[in-house]
Design a protein around this motif. Sequence first.
Motif, short mmCIF file in Angstrom:
data_model
loop_
_atom_site.label_atom_id
_atom_site.label_comp_id
_atom_site.label_asym_id
_atom_site.label_seq_id
_atom_site.Cartn_x
_atom_site.Cartn_y
_atom_site.Cartn_z
N THR A 77 37.93 12.78 20.61
CA THR A 77 36.76 12.43 19.51
C THR A 77 35.70 13.17 19.81
O THR A 77 35.48 13.64 20.70
CB THR A 77 36.25 10.93 19.66
N ALA A 78 35.26 13.88 18.53
CA ALA A 78 34.08 14.83 18.78
C ALA A 78 33.05 14.33 17.67
O ALA A 78 33.12 13.57 16.56
CB ALA A 78 34.52 16.21 17.95
N VAL A 79 31.91 14.84 18.38
CA VAL A 79 30.51 14.18 17.45
C VAL A 79 30.00 15.32 16.88
O VAL A 79 29.86 16.37 17.38
CB VAL A 79 29.54 13.55 18.65
N ILE A 80 29.49 15.03 15.60
CA ILE A 80 28.64 16.21 15.04
C ILE A 80 27.17 15.44 14.93
O ILE A 80 27.03 14.17 14.12
CB ILE A 80 29.06 16.34 13.48
N LYS A 81 26.28 15.78 15.49
CA LYS A 81 25.01 14.83 15.92
C LYS A 81 23.92 15.80 15.27
O LYS A 81 23.72 17.10 15.82
CB LYS A 81 24.61 14.59 17.27
N PHE A 82 23.08 15.47 14.17
CA PHE A 82 21.79 15.89 13.86
C PHE A 82 20.78 15.66 14.94
O PHE A 82 20.39 14.70 15.50
CB PHE A 82 21.49 15.43 12.68
N ARG A 83 20.30 16.85 15.51
CA ARG A 83 19.48 16.96 16.56
C ARG A 83 17.92 17.22 16.37
O ARG A 83 17.30 17.68 17.37
CB ARG A 83 19.91 17.80 17.76
N CYS A 84 17.55 17.09 15.10
CA CYS A 84 16.02 17.63 14.85
C CYS A 84 15.13 16.78 14.46
O CYS A 84 15.70 15.78 13.92
CB CYS A 84 16.17 18.84 13.97
N SER A 85 13.83 16.85 14.35
CA SER A 85 12.91 16.26 13.95
C SER A 85 12.17 17.28 12.79
O SER A 85 12.56 18.37 13.10
CB SER A 85 11.71 15.61 14.70
N TRP A 86 11.65 16.76 11.67
CA TRP A 86 11.21 17.65 10.67
C TRP A 86 9.60 17.21 9.93
O TRP A 86 9.52 16.27 10.04
CB TRP A 86 12.39 18.15 9.69
N THR A 87 9.29 18.10 9.55
CA THR A 87 8.18 17.91 8.35
C THR A 87 8.27 18.86 7.38
O THR A 87 9.07 20.02 7.26
CB THR A 87 6.58 18.31 9.53
N PHE A 124 11.57 22.46 11.00
CA PHE A 124 12.80 21.99 12.00
C PHE A 124 12.23 22.14 13.51
O PHE A 124 12.26 23.25 14.09
CB PHE A 124 13.98 22.06 11.58
N THR A 125 12.01 21.06 14.26
CA THR A 125 12.14 21.10 15.67
C THR A 125 13.32 20.53 16.29
O THR A 125 13.58 19.35 16.37
CB THR A 125 10.74 20.59 16.26
N CYS A 126 14.07 21.40 16.87
CA CYS A 126 15.23 21.01 17.54
C CYS A 126 15.55 21.34 18.97
O CYS A 126 15.94 22.37 19.40
CB CYS A 126 16.30 21.81 16.71
N GLY A 127 15.07 20.37 19.68
CA GLY A 127 14.69 20.73 21.16
C GLY A 127 14.03 21.81 21.35
O GLY A 127 12.67 21.94 21.04
N LYS A 128 14.30 22.87 21.99
CA LYS A 128 13.61 24.12 22.26
C LYS A 128 13.50 25.11 21.04
O LYS A 128 12.99 26.12 21.08
CB LYS A 128 14.01 24.95 23.46
N SER A 188 25.74 29.25 8.30
CA SER A 188 26.58 29.51 9.69
C SER A 188 25.26 29.93 10.57
O SER A 188 25.84 29.40 11.93
CB SER A 188 27.40 30.70 9.37
N GLN A 189 24.43 30.41 10.36
CA GLN A 189 23.33 30.56 11.35
C GLN A 189 22.58 29.06 11.58
O GLN A 189 22.35 28.94 12.94
CB GLN A 189 22.43 31.49 10.87
N VAL A 190 22.10 28.38 10.50
CA VAL A 190 21.12 27.43 10.99
C VAL A 190 21.97 26.12 11.41
O VAL A 190 21.57 25.24 11.83
CB VAL A 190 20.33 26.98 9.68
N SER A 191 23.34 25.97 10.81
CA SER A 191 23.73 24.71 11.00
C SER A 191 24.24 24.26 12.61
O SER A 191 24.08 23.24 13.17
CB SER A 191 25.27 24.66 10.30
N LYS A 192 24.30 25.60 13.36
CA LYS A 192 24.34 25.39 14.73
C LYS A 192 23.16 25.01 15.63
O LYS A 192 23.39 24.54 16.69
CB LYS A 192 24.95 26.62 15.32
N ILE A 193 21.93 25.26 14.91
CA ILE A 193 20.71 24.77 15.25
C ILE A 193 20.43 23.27 15.00
O ILE A 193 20.02 22.47 15.64
CB ILE A 193 19.70 25.38 15.05
N LEU A 194 20.66 22.68 13.67
CA LEU A 194 20.42 21.52 13.24
C LEU A 194 21.62 20.49 13.78
O LEU A 194 21.09 19.41 14.12
CB LEU A 194 20.54 21.60 11.66
#
Length: 200
Positions: free
Chosen positions: A143-153, A168-172, A186-192
């Motif tokens: 089982t794999a998870v796709i988790k949205f990891r950010c908060s935003w304004t 978007f603030t995604c961890g660091k 392709s660039q931003v999805s790996k951060i989000l």
Amino acid sequence: MIERLRRDAGQAFPIYVVMVAGLLFLVFAFFAVGKAAALRNGAQGAADAAALAAAREARDNFEAGFLASLPEDLLDAYLRAHPVMGCSAAQGLASDNQADVKSCYPIPGGYEDRIKVTVGGRKAVDSSVLPGSKNTKAEATATAVIKFRCSWTSVDLNDDSIRDIFFFTCGKDFLEISPGSPPPWSQVSKILYDVHLVDN
């Protein structure tokens, strides 16, 4: 005396034969068990690879809906309820690992979606010392998870109820997206989104 020794040797010979046969049986049994374990590990590797491939495909498929939700500030609604589609990539990775996908289905969860994949190995254990192993093949689930990891304004620069910039603030990591000219997905999805395996 010599004849007695010959009789003893003659009586011991069948015992030696039985012992050797028993040892050979144990050797073949250990080999069969080892082969079964190796096939099981191979199937698990195939399942893991297939589940990750499906999750990454699902993340790629989020692009259109995610970006379309931004101008009207509907991102929260999109994240809570969106389609999860990503099983077509699973078979390719399973096949590369000598297995076939038996089932693949998404488990929508809003901010944390899952995709569960079960694969079956192509090679049978096929051991003469293990009854029924001729057609027994390894099977594994991942089982794999796709988790949205950010908060935003967001900011409405023109006061027209259309959001012009999202922060978007995604961890660091910090990310800025303008709905009018978004960066390559392709660039931003790996951060989000974070994609990883979890226990079944």
